[in-house]
Design an enzyme around this catalytic site. Sequence first.
Site, PDB file in Angstrom:
ATOM      1  CD  GLU A 174      41.028  34.571  41.083  1.00  0.00           C
ATOM      2  OE1 GLU A 174      42.264  34.536  40.955  1.00  0.00           O
ATOM      3  OE2 GLU A 174      40.301  35.217  40.319  1.00  0.00           O
ATOM      4  N   GLY A 203      38.870  38.368  33.690  1.00  0.00           N
ATOM      5  CA  GLY A 203      39.445  39.143  32.602  1.00  0.00           C
ATOM      6  C   GLY A 203      40.910  38.812  32.393  1.00  0.00           C
ATOM      7  CB  ALA A 204      43.826  39.362  34.220  1.00  0.00           C
ATOM      8  CB  SER A 205      43.811  34.700  36.136  1.00  0.00           C
ATOM      9  OG  SER A 205      42.909  34.828  37.203  1.00  0.00           O
ATOM     10  CD  GLN A 207      41.069  31.759  38.842  1.00  0.00           C
ATOM     11  OE1 GLN A 207      42.014  32.374  38.360  1.00  0.00           O
ATOM     12  NE2 GLN A 207      39.858  32.254  38.808  1.00  0.00           N
TER      13      GLN A 207
HETATM   14  N1  LIG Z   1      29.611  40.111  28.003  1.00  0.00           N
HETATM   15  C1  LIG Z   1      29.764  40.504  29.237  1.00  0.00           C
HETATM   16  N2  LIG Z   1      30.988  40.523  29.718  1.00  0.00           N
HETATM   17  C2  LIG Z   1      31.156  40.924  30.975  1.00  0.00           C
HETATM   18  C3  LIG Z   1      30.082  41.321  31.798  1.00  0.00           C
HETATM   19  N3  LIG Z   1      30.571  41.668  33.007  1.00  0.00           N
HETATM   20  C4  LIG Z   1      31.902  41.500  32.924  1.00  0.00           C
HETATM   21  N4  LIG Z   1      32.257  41.064  31.701  1.00  0.00           N
HETATM   22  C5  LIG Z   1      33.577  40.749  31.174  1.00  0.00           C
HETATM   23  O1  LIG Z   1      33.843  39.394  31.516  1.00  0.00           O
HETATM   24  C6  LIG Z   1      35.225  39.245  31.871  1.00  0.00           C
HETATM   25  C7  LIG Z   1      35.320  38.663  33.234  1.00  0.00           C
HETATM   26  O2  LIG Z   1      34.737  39.535  34.144  1.00  0.00           O
HETATM   27  P1  LIG Z   1      35.000  39.308  35.682  1.00  0.00           P
HETATM   28  O3  LIG Z   1      34.654  37.925  36.035  1.00  0.00           O
HETATM   29  O4  LIG Z   1      34.363  40.412  36.428  1.00  0.00           O
HETATM   30  O5  LIG Z   1      36.605  39.458  35.707  1.00  0.00           O
HETATM   31  P2  LIG Z   1      37.518  40.080  36.821  1.00  0.00           P
HETATM   32  O6  LIG Z   1      37.105  39.539  38.128  1.00  0.00           O
HETATM   33  O7  LIG Z   1      37.529  41.552  36.697  1.00  0.00           O
HETATM   34  O8  LIG Z   1      38.955  39.540  36.385  1.00  0.00           O
HETATM   35  P3  LIG Z   1      39.989  38.581  37.177  1.00  0.00           P
HETATM   36  O9  LIG Z   1      40.770  39.476  38.079  1.00  0.00           O
HETATM   37  O10 LIG Z   1      40.809  37.969  36.104  1.00  0.00           O
HETATM   38  O11 LIG Z   1      39.174  37.589  37.906  1.00  0.00           O
HETATM   39  C8  LIG Z   1      35.849  40.618  31.696  1.00  0.00           C
HETATM   40  O12 LIG Z   1      36.394  40.639  30.410  1.00  0.00           O
HETATM   41  C9  LIG Z   1      34.683  41.569  31.783  1.00  0.00           C
HETATM   42  O13 LIG Z   1      34.909  42.737  31.028  1.00  0.00           O
HETATM   43  C10 LIG Z   1      28.777  41.277  31.254  1.00  0.00           C
HETATM   44  O14 LIG Z   1      27.796  41.584  31.895  1.00  0.00           O
HETATM   45  N5  LIG Z   1      28.681  40.859  29.950  1.00  0.00           N
HETATM   46 CA   LIG Z   2      37.276  37.441  39.062  1.00  0.00          CA
END
Ligand SMILES: Nc1nc2c(ncn2[C@@H]2O[C@H](COP(=O)(O)OP(=O)(O)OP(=O)(O)O)[C@@H](O)[C@H]2O)c(=O)[nH]1
Ligand SMILES: [Ca+2]
Length: 495
Positions: A174, A203-205, A207
């Site tokens: 990743e 959201g959970a990790s 890098q």
């Molecule tokens: N404020 C805001 N938060 C967002 C938006 N889109 C996603 N998020 C939040 O930002 C965080 C990271 O989102 P992502 O990068 O999509 O995370 P992910 O790929 O689902 O999570 P991993 O598996 O840990 O990589 C999460 O808590 C989402 O709920 C947005 O448009 N605005």
């Molecule tokens: Ca991600």
Amino acid sequence: MAEQREMKEKNPWHSAVVILITVLGITAIVALVTTAVLQNKPLLQKYKYGIVLDAGSSHTAVYIYEWPAEKENDTGRVHQKHICKVLGPGISSYSHSPELAGESLRTCMKQAERFVPIRRHRETPLYLGATAGMRLLSMENQNVCDQVLGSVEKVLRSTPFSYQGARIISGQEEGAFGWITINYLDDRLKQGSGTTGALDLGGASTQITFATNQEGMGESAENTVTFRLYGNDYILYTHSFLCYGKDQALKKTLAQQAQVGNSSVLDPCFNEGYSVDRNYSSVYSSPCIMAGKPLETGYSFTHIGKGDASQCQQAIRRIFTNPGCNFSRCSFNGVYQPPIQGPFGAFSAFYFVMNFLNLTSDSLEGTREKMERYCSTPWHQIKQQHPGVKEKYLAEYCFSGNYILSLLTDGYKFTSETWSTITFIKKISGSDAGWTLGYMLNLTNMIPAEAPDSPPLPHAGYVTLLLFISLVIFVIFLFSVKSLWPRCTTQTQII
Ligand SMILES: Nc1nc2c(ncn2[C@@H]2O[C@H](COP(=O)(O)OP(=O)(O)OP(=O)(O)O)[C@@H](O)[C@H]2O)c(=O)[nH]1
Ligand SMILES: [Ca+2]
């Protein structure tokens, strides 16, 4: 005299020859240039496609990439044609009904069928990579995790694309593929000069990945990834912190402030006036929260905002453990990290949050000040100022901004000086920053280890040069004809 005129009229055999030569010369030059141009002109642009599903912890996104068919190994050629965000939560949230995980993808896969031309469907590779949400689910229940993957596999196999597999990618992958993506899009890989480090907050990790020199590495093999790309060697430092994505970090911070049995939690990371009833199980329902889990989950508490940025940072700091460092230097949780080498591109939630808070170009001190101000603004005022923003996101910005500050400074050791080396980015040249593009480039062998041979001149330069040389030849030819002409005339007159 009459004889002389007659001779002059009869003798211009040479002018006929000259005209013939001129016509032949021009025809030859035109033929030469036309052949060269036609032979070398770029073929009618044909495109190829690739599809990657990013099955993240919070949601799934389908990325469709497109590139000119004959320029597969050319850096910067692949671009994002379309992104489809799957409605609903990430696939790991379907543990209670795994078959729905696959179903959730159908709408976006139908969209993909429209974006990729039908004649390319069968040859278009389709990949799914799952990240931290599924890593956590596999730790909790391997059987359910397999069922979720089976369910998405079933749906993806039923599409007309060339399905290449659905798997949980490692934290190193990743990080490293995120680094490849941003450096590929920036066109830095072919140049072999400086590269940009990658900071991804999910959201959970989360890098951190950056190129470093040999001396810095070797201490920790699990944090080292090496690549040879376009004839250049790269040694990357990379680490993925599971449970330190923004949603899991929020749970950790809340769990650490909550005392089971207490009916309320006064939280400095939420704005004053914010008040929501929560069940303890919503906080503790994660393998990321180890200690203090209540035996019974029926308890609830009122989550009350206090709006104090510096107290919030103190609370956040407590979720970074300090078990001692067995290396020359560490970031946090006893994890090795060599001195950071910027510049850095920070994307995903780093961007969402800092962009919302208008903090993408402030100094570290300026960022701290703005965070103080944002957190101390009453909740009703925040809601008034941002009527169109999703309330869940809005409520969490005070926590998220402080978490980013703490992660980057207390965690990764960015300072006032190095803070400015971080650029908060969402897209580069129209393509989203993230691991998916790097993943596809790697699996389709689109980044060669050695630099591909390229013609010494670009096509336009080649045609221009050809025209120029032909023109010079023609002018020389005209001059020689002109200098031949009077001599012939003189000879005629003598006769
Ligand atoms: N404020 C805001 N938060 C967002 C938006 N889109 C996603 N998020 C939040 O930002 C965080 C990271 O989102 P992502 O990068 O999509 O995370 P992910 O790929 O689902 O999570 P991993 O598996 O840990 O990589 C999460 O808590 C989402 O709920 C947005 O448009 N605005
Ligand atoms: Ca991600």
